[in-house]
Design an enzyme around this catalytic site. Structure first.
Site, PDB file in Angstrom:
ATOM      1  N   HIS A 187       0.813  -1.229   0.000  1.00 56.34           N
ATOM      2  CA  HIS A 187       0.000   0.000   0.000  1.00 56.34           C
ATOM      3  C   HIS A 187       0.842   1.274   0.000  1.00 56.34           C
ATOM      4  O   HIS A 187       0.370   2.344   0.413  1.00 56.34           O
ATOM      5  CB  HIS A 187      -0.951  -0.007   1.217  1.00 56.34           C
ATOM      6  N   HIS A 287      -6.584  -2.657 -10.993  1.00 56.86           N
ATOM      7  CA  HIS A 287      -6.970  -2.185  -9.662  1.00 56.86           C
ATOM      8  C   HIS A 287      -8.435  -1.760  -9.709  1.00 56.86           C
ATOM      9  O   HIS A 287      -8.860  -1.066 -10.617  1.00 56.86           O
ATOM     10  CB  HIS A 287      -6.089  -0.986  -9.308  1.00 56.86           C
TER      11      HIS A 287
END
Length: 384
Positions: A187, A287
């Site tokens: 992340h 994504h």
């Protein structure tokens, strides 16, 4: 010749922005132009593009519209502009497919597959109790999972932080066995030295990939990180055009790219990014922690991209506390997951039917989602 006559924007929970365009022959196309936490900013960008370039123009020349929106302004790229272009592009493809009575993937060359594997999130922002949740998701029929690797990580952190991350992955691997893929998302929370330590430590449990081991600003560090591990490296959710991806293709460090169909210029641009990736033997895994229009757009590109391997989707993700992906669809069965896969929809355009009445009802609600600001123990800002 069908022309673009009107558009509307709907900010809806949990954190999405929908675009509805209408054409002179009554066809409606839907897009999802949003930067999570910056929806009002992107809405203004959409209005500028629609008002300045597209109202009154024919629907069909989508490539020319894309070039005009991108190159018509002196300043280009970045998350806001590219997300605005992305949502408009999705809506144009949806409308064009409906006019021609064909799915978007047919207009892009036809299907390379019938279905695409999906993965399910476990563990939330601060991953905990992941083993039990992993078992539950596999029992529900998913064949692949993804989890955050860590909470906040200091620039140079202690051995306990590494051990905690390893322990979480170990618990999940032991819970689900070796036939389930587990993506591990850094992340962008992790610095280069910690990424190298974590990658080496996680390697025995064979994650499917480590995602965003460093922020895109540090992509020049990826070859060094890749040299420290055999785990495939994935990145790309905060990269917005084929020009952003050039470096990671050329340096050979990335194995899986993850462009976002609502951030990286839409269907038109991500299809090109996917083709570039194929030339470098890099896989595509778009994504998509977003809504149904974004997911439908991803699946259209997955359908006609030979190097697509898996699709992120946000059903029951920890962000979706007030509304979820299927709530906005007239026929939620289009996203039925079977044996860990979703079938490629064969309806015209994006292959989904938006429940417009529900969208309008939800748009009356106040939506003000922003990601949290995390801080280290010394009070300095940490990456979320």
């Amino acid at each position: 010749m069908s022309r673009i006559t009107d558009y509307e924007l709907f900010e809806v929970p949990p954190r999405w922005l929908f675009l509805r365009i209408e054409t002179s022959d009554g066809v409606v196309g839907w897009g999802e132009p949003v930067v999570e936490g910056r929806s009002k900013t992107v809405a203004t960008a959409v209005e500028e593009l629609m008002d300045n370039y597209l109202l009154g123009e024919p629907v069909n020349p989508i490539e020319d519209h894309w070039q005009t929106m991108y190159r018509g302004g002196f300043y280009r790229g970045g998350p806001v502009l590219m997300s605005a272009i992305a949502g408009i592009d999705q809506a144009l493809w949806d409308a064009k497919g409906k006019q021609l009575g064909a799915p978007v993937y047919e207009l892009l060359g036809g299907a390379a597959r019938d279905r695409i594997e999906v993965y399910q999130w476990i563990g939330g922002d601060r991953p905990s109790e992941v083993a039990e949740e992993a078992r539950q998701k596999i029992d529900e029929g998913f064949s692949a999972l993804k989890m955050n690797a860590t909470e906040e990580v200091e620039r140079v952190d202690d051995p306990a932080t590494v051990a905690d991350a390893v322990d979480r992955l170990r618990q999940v691997r032991e819970a689900v066995g070796d036939e389930v893929d587990i993506g591990v998302d850094f992340h962008g929370r992790v610095t280069k030295p910690m990424a190298k330590r974590l990658a080496k430590a996680l390697e025995p449990y064979e994650p499917m990939f480590i995602e965003e081991p460093v922020l895109p600003e540090q992509n020049d560090a990826l070859p060094d990180i890749a040299a420290h591990t055999t785990i495939p490296i994935a990145t790309g959710e905060r990269m917005f055009s084929r020009w952003d991806f050039k470096e990671v293709f050329e340096n050979g460090a990335v194995d899986v790219i993850q462009p976002d169909l609502s951030h990286a210029g839409g269907i038109t641009e991500v299809k090109k990014i996917a083709a570039m990736a194929e030339a470098y033997d890099v896989a595509l895994a778009p994504h998509c922690p977003l809504g149904p229009v974004a997911l439908a757009s991803c699946i259209q590109v997955d359908a006609c991209s030979p190097n697509a391997v898996i699709q992120e989707q946000s059903l029951n993700i920890h962000y979706n506390e007030t509304s979820d992906v299927l709530d906005y669809l007239a026929d939620p069965s289009v996203f039925d997951y079977e044996d860990g896969y979703v079938s490629v929809p064969d309806g015209p355009g994006l292959g989904i039917e938006i429940n417009e009445e529900h969208v309008r009802e939800q748009a009356e609600k106040s939506v003000d989602w922003h990601n949290p600001v995390w801080r280290h123990e010394d009070g300095s800002v940490a990456e979320w």
